[in-house]
Scaffold this motif. Structure first.
Motif, short mmCIF file in Angstrom:
data_model
loop_
_atom_site.label_atom_id
_atom_site.label_comp_id
_atom_site.label_asym_id
_atom_site.label_seq_id
_atom_site.Cartn_x
_atom_site.Cartn_y
_atom_site.Cartn_z
N SER A 1 -7.08 1.47 7.79
CA SER A 1 -8.06 0.45 7.46
C SER A 1 -8.64 0.60 6.06
CB SER A 1 -9.19 0.47 8.50
OG SER A 1 -9.83 1.73 8.48
N ASP A 2 -8.46 1.76 5.44
CA ASP A 2 -8.99 1.96 4.10
C ASP A 2 -8.09 1.34 3.01
OD1 ASP A 2 -6.98 3.85 4.62
OD2 ASP A 2 -7.85 5.33 3.27
N ALA A 3 -6.93 0.85 3.39
CA ALA A 3 -6.00 0.26 2.43
C ALA A 3 -6.32 -1.22 2.25
CB ALA A 3 -4.56 0.42 2.91
N GLY A 4 -6.36 -1.64 1.02
CA GLY A 4 -6.64 -3.04 0.71
C GLY A 4 -5.41 -3.92 0.89
N PRO A 5 -5.58 -5.21 0.69
CA PRO A 5 -4.48 -6.15 0.89
C PRO A 5 -3.30 -5.91 -0.05
CG PRO A 5 -6.45 -7.30 0.10
CD PRO A 5 -6.83 -5.88 0.36
N ASN A 6 -3.56 -5.48 -1.28
CA ASN A 6 -2.46 -5.19 -2.20
C ASN A 6 -1.61 -4.04 -1.69
OD1 ASN A 6 -0.93 -5.48 -4.65
ND2 ASN A 6 -1.96 -3.64 -5.39
N ALA A 7 -2.24 -2.99 -1.20
CA ALA A 7 -1.51 -1.85 -0.65
C ALA A 7 -0.71 -2.26 0.58
CB ALA A 7 -2.48 -0.72 -0.31
N GLN A 8 -1.32 -3.09 1.44
CA GLN A 8 -0.62 -3.55 2.64
C GLN A 8 0.61 -4.37 2.24
OE1 GLN A 8 -1.25 -2.45 5.56
NE2 GLN A 8 -3.33 -1.71 5.42
N LYS A 9 0.47 -5.19 1.20
CA LYS A 9 1.59 -6.00 0.74
C LYS A 9 2.72 -5.11 0.22
CE LYS A 9 2.80 -9.56 -2.62
NZ LYS A 9 2.32 -10.39 -3.72
N LEU A 10 2.37 -4.07 -0.52
CA LEU A 10 3.39 -3.16 -1.04
C LEU A 10 4.08 -2.41 0.10
CD1 LEU A 10 1.58 -1.80 -4.20
CD2 LEU A 10 3.44 -3.47 -4.10
N LEU A 11 3.33 -2.04 1.14
CA LEU A 11 3.94 -1.40 2.30
C LEU A 11 4.94 -2.35 2.97
CD1 LEU A 11 4.22 0.91 4.36
CD2 LEU A 11 2.34 -0.16 5.62
N ALA B 1 10.47 -4.18 4.08
CA ALA B 1 11.50 -5.20 3.92
C ALA B 1 12.69 -4.64 3.15
CB ALA B 1 10.94 -6.43 3.23
N ASN B 2 12.42 -3.85 2.11
CA ASN B 2 13.50 -3.25 1.32
C ASN B 2 14.34 -2.30 2.16
OD1 ASN B 2 12.92 -4.60 -1.05
ND2 ASN B 2 11.61 -2.99 -1.83
N LEU B 3 13.71 -1.58 3.08
CA LEU B 3 14.45 -0.69 3.95
C LEU B 3 15.31 -1.46 4.94
CD1 LEU B 3 12.00 2.21 4.84
CD2 LEU B 3 14.05 2.31 3.44
N ALA B 4 14.84 -2.62 5.35
CA ALA B 4 15.59 -3.43 6.32
C ALA B 4 16.80 -4.10 5.68
CB ALA B 4 14.68 -4.49 6.92
N LYS B 5 16.76 -4.39 4.38
CA LYS B 5 17.87 -5.08 3.72
C LYS B 5 19.18 -4.32 3.79
CE LYS B 5 15.14 -7.82 0.51
NZ LYS B 5 14.76 -8.00 -0.88
N PRO B 6 19.23 -3.03 3.42
CA PRO B 6 20.51 -2.32 3.50
C PRO B 6 21.06 -2.29 4.93
CG PRO B 6 18.98 -1.07 2.17
CD PRO B 6 18.21 -2.21 2.80
N ALA B 7 20.19 -2.17 5.92
CA ALA B 7 20.63 -2.15 7.31
C ALA B 7 21.23 -3.51 7.67
CB ALA B 7 19.47 -1.81 8.24
N ALA B 8 20.64 -4.59 7.21
CA ALA B 8 21.16 -5.93 7.49
C ALA B 8 22.49 -6.14 6.80
CB ALA B 8 20.15 -6.98 7.05
N ASN B 9 22.61 -5.67 5.57
CA ASN B 9 23.89 -5.80 4.84
C ASN B 9 24.99 -4.96 5.48
OD1 ASN B 9 22.76 -7.57 3.02
ND2 ASN B 9 22.36 -6.03 1.47
N GLU C 1 -3.11 4.07 -10.06
CA GLU C 1 -2.63 4.36 -11.41
C GLU C 1 -1.86 3.18 -12.01
OE1 GLU C 1 -3.07 7.19 -13.33
OE2 GLU C 1 -4.50 7.82 -11.79
N GLY C 2 -1.69 2.12 -11.22
CA GLY C 2 -0.97 0.95 -11.70
C GLY C 2 0.54 1.06 -11.60
N ALA C 3 1.02 2.00 -10.81
CA ALA C 3 2.46 2.24 -10.66
C ALA C 3 2.94 1.69 -9.31
CB ALA C 3 2.75 3.72 -10.79
N SER C 4 2.89 0.37 -9.18
CA SER C 4 3.24 -0.27 -7.91
C SER C 4 4.67 0.01 -7.49
CB SER C 4 3.01 -1.78 -8.00
OG SER C 4 1.64 -2.05 -8.18
N ASP C 5 5.60 0.01 -8.43
CA ASP C 5 7.01 0.27 -8.08
C ASP C 5 7.17 1.66 -7.48
OD1 ASP C 5 7.70 -2.24 -8.97
OD2 ASP C 5 8.54 -1.55 -10.87
N LEU C 6 6.50 2.64 -8.07
CA LEU C 6 6.58 4.00 -7.54
C LEU C 6 5.87 4.10 -6.19
CD1 LEU C 6 5.98 6.07 -10.80
CD2 LEU C 6 8.14 5.68 -9.60
N ALA C 7 4.81 3.32 -6.00
CA ALA C 7 4.12 3.30 -4.71
C ALA C 7 5.06 2.78 -3.63
CB ALA C 7 2.86 2.45 -4.79
#
Length: 93
Positions: A59-69, A74-82, A35-41
Motif C-alpha cells: 500500500s505504500d507504493a504509488g500509482p506510478n510504481a504500481q504501473k511499472l510493476l 506484462a513483459n514477463l508474460a510476453k516471452p511465455a506467450a511467444n 532516482e528516476g531510473a524507471s527502466d531499471l526499476a
C-alpha cells in the motif's frame, strides 16, 4: 546510493531466503523509481516476479510504481506467450 547497492546484492544472493530476496528487489525497485531510473526499476520488478509471480508492492507504493510493476509483469508474460506459439513470429521482406 547505499540502499541501491545493498538491495542489489541481497536480491542477487541466491543463498538468501526467497522472501528476503523478493523484499530486497521490491525496495530496490522503489529506490530506483525515486532516482528516476524507471527502466531499471522495471528490471528489478521482473527479477522479483521471477522469484514470486504473485509479489506485490504494498500500500505504500504509488500509482506510478504500481504501473511499472504491471509493465514488468506484462513483459514477463510476453516471452511465455511467444514460446507457446512459435509460428507467431513475423518477418519483413
Amino acid at each position: 546510493t547505499r540502499t541501491i547497492a545493498t538491495c542489489t546484492a541481497a536480491g542477487d544472493d541466491v543463498t538468501q531466503p526467497k522472501a528476503d530476496r523478493v523484499e530486497a528487489l521490491r525496495v530496490l525497485g522503489m529506490a530506483l523509481i525515486t532516482e528516476g531510473a524507471s527502466d531499471l526499476a522495471v528490471e528489478s520488478f521482473k527479477k522479483m516476479l521471477a522469484i514470486d509471480p504473485n509479489a506485490v508492492l504494498g500500500s505504500d507504493a504509488g500509482p506510478n510504481a504500481q504501473k511499472l510493476l504491471e509493465n514488468a509483469r506484462a513483459n514477463l508474460a510476453k516471452p511465455a506467450a511467444n514460446a507457446a506459439s512459435p509460428g507467431s513470429t513475423s518477418s519483413t521482406p
